[in-house]
Design a protein around this motif. Sequence first.
Motif, PDB file in Angstrom:
ATOM      1  N   GLN A  16       3.703  -6.430  -1.837  1.00  0.00           N
ATOM      2  CA  GLN A  16       3.773  -5.433  -0.774  1.00  0.00           C
ATOM      3  C   GLN A  16       4.481  -4.171  -1.248  1.00  0.00           C
ATOM      4  O   GLN A  16       4.119  -3.061  -0.870  1.00  0.00           O
ATOM      5  N   ARG A  17       5.475  -4.329  -2.108  1.00  0.00           N
ATOM      6  CA  ARG A  17       6.192  -3.165  -2.639  1.00  0.00           C
ATOM      7  C   ARG A  17       5.254  -2.260  -3.425  1.00  0.00           C
ATOM      8  O   ARG A  17       5.306  -1.034  -3.312  1.00  0.00           O
ATOM      9  N   LEU A  19       2.098  -1.920  -2.976  1.00  0.00           N
ATOM     10  CA  LEU A  19       1.228  -1.240  -2.018  1.00  0.00           C
ATOM     11  C   LEU A  19       1.983  -0.153  -1.254  1.00  0.00           C
ATOM     12  O   LEU A  19       1.450   0.929  -0.999  1.00  0.00           O
ATOM     13  N   ASP A  20       3.233  -0.418  -0.924  1.00  0.00           N
ATOM     14  CA  ASP A  20       4.013   0.511  -0.110  1.00  0.00           C
ATOM     15  C   ASP A  20       4.459   1.758  -0.871  1.00  0.00           C
ATOM     16  O   ASP A  20       4.815   2.761  -0.243  1.00  0.00           O
ATOM     17  N   LYS A  21       4.444   1.711  -2.206  1.00  0.00           N
ATOM     18  CA  LYS A  21       4.950   2.864  -2.961  1.00  0.00           C
ATOM     19  C   LYS A  21       3.995   4.059  -2.906  1.00  0.00           C
ATOM     20  O   LYS A  21       4.376   5.181  -3.239  1.00  0.00           O
ATOM     21  N   GLU A  22       2.760   3.833  -2.486  1.00  0.00           N
ATOM     22  CA  GLU A  22       1.804   4.937  -2.396  1.00  0.00           C
ATOM     23  C   GLU A  22       2.111   5.785  -1.170  1.00  0.00           C
ATOM     24  O   GLU A  22       2.173   5.281  -0.049  1.00  0.00           O
ATOM     25  N   ILE A  23       2.318   7.091  -1.402  1.00  0.00           N
ATOM     26  CA  ILE A  23       2.603   8.010  -0.307  1.00  0.00           C
ATOM     27  C   ILE A  23       1.547   9.105  -0.284  1.00  0.00           C
ATOM     28  O   ILE A  23       0.724   9.211  -1.200  1.00  0.00           O
ATOM     29  N   ARG A 142      -2.820  11.412  -2.304  1.00  0.00           N
ATOM     30  CA  ARG A 142      -1.894  10.296  -2.509  1.00  0.00           C
ATOM     31  C   ARG A 142      -1.129  10.478  -3.803  1.00  0.00           C
ATOM     32  O   ARG A 142      -1.583  11.176  -4.715  1.00  0.00           O
ATOM     33  N   TYR A 144       1.939   8.207  -6.380  1.00  0.00           N
ATOM     34  CA  TYR A 144       2.857   7.088  -6.567  1.00  0.00           C
ATOM     35  C   TYR A 144       3.361   7.048  -8.002  1.00  0.00           C
ATOM     36  O   TYR A 144       2.727   7.554  -8.927  1.00  0.00           O
TER      37      TYR A 144
END
Length: 199
Positions: A16-17, A19-23, A142, A144
Amino acid sequence: MDPAPAALTAYRAPSQRVLDKEIHALDAYCRDFIGLSPFATLATATADGWPDVSPRGGDPGFVHVLDERRLALPDRLGNNRIDSLHNLDANPRAALMFFVPGFDETLRVYGTTSVVDPGELDVDLTEFGKPPLSVLVLSVVRAYFQCPKSVMRSGLWDPERRVDRSAYPSFGTVLREHCRDTTIPTDDAVMRAALTEEL
């Protein structure tokens, strides 16, 4: 959707980390990293999908952060093939990967682009005493940070793993063979002196 090739089944699902790092905008960490970076790769593709990767470099921060959603990449004098610009004219999607010497992590930024005249931006893009020929403005979709593993494995910044230039023919020698042009100088010092005049 077609099933994944058998080789892909060997990979575990991303955490999940990861995946979550993409901003979807450039936060302060991204902006500061870009400000430290003297080198990036620009990835583009032709209208029919053939990829291209081009190295870009300059003083740290040569890619200018216009705001949290826009970057300005000055296009300097090169070999005049302008493959990237031709690609972007047909397919405006692009990606930049930023490197900082001594840092193992890299930053990846994706977006859509437009190519503009330097005068259209209220930013001084002069470098090495010259303005750019054009400017690529990337609208961020996007971004990351890439984990350090590949750079760690390569030892890219390790002085002990630096390859002595004598281990490989000079760039002029390689060009002479590739181009079948005996007028190309084989002395690296001569080649670099000529290139320095065009920075």
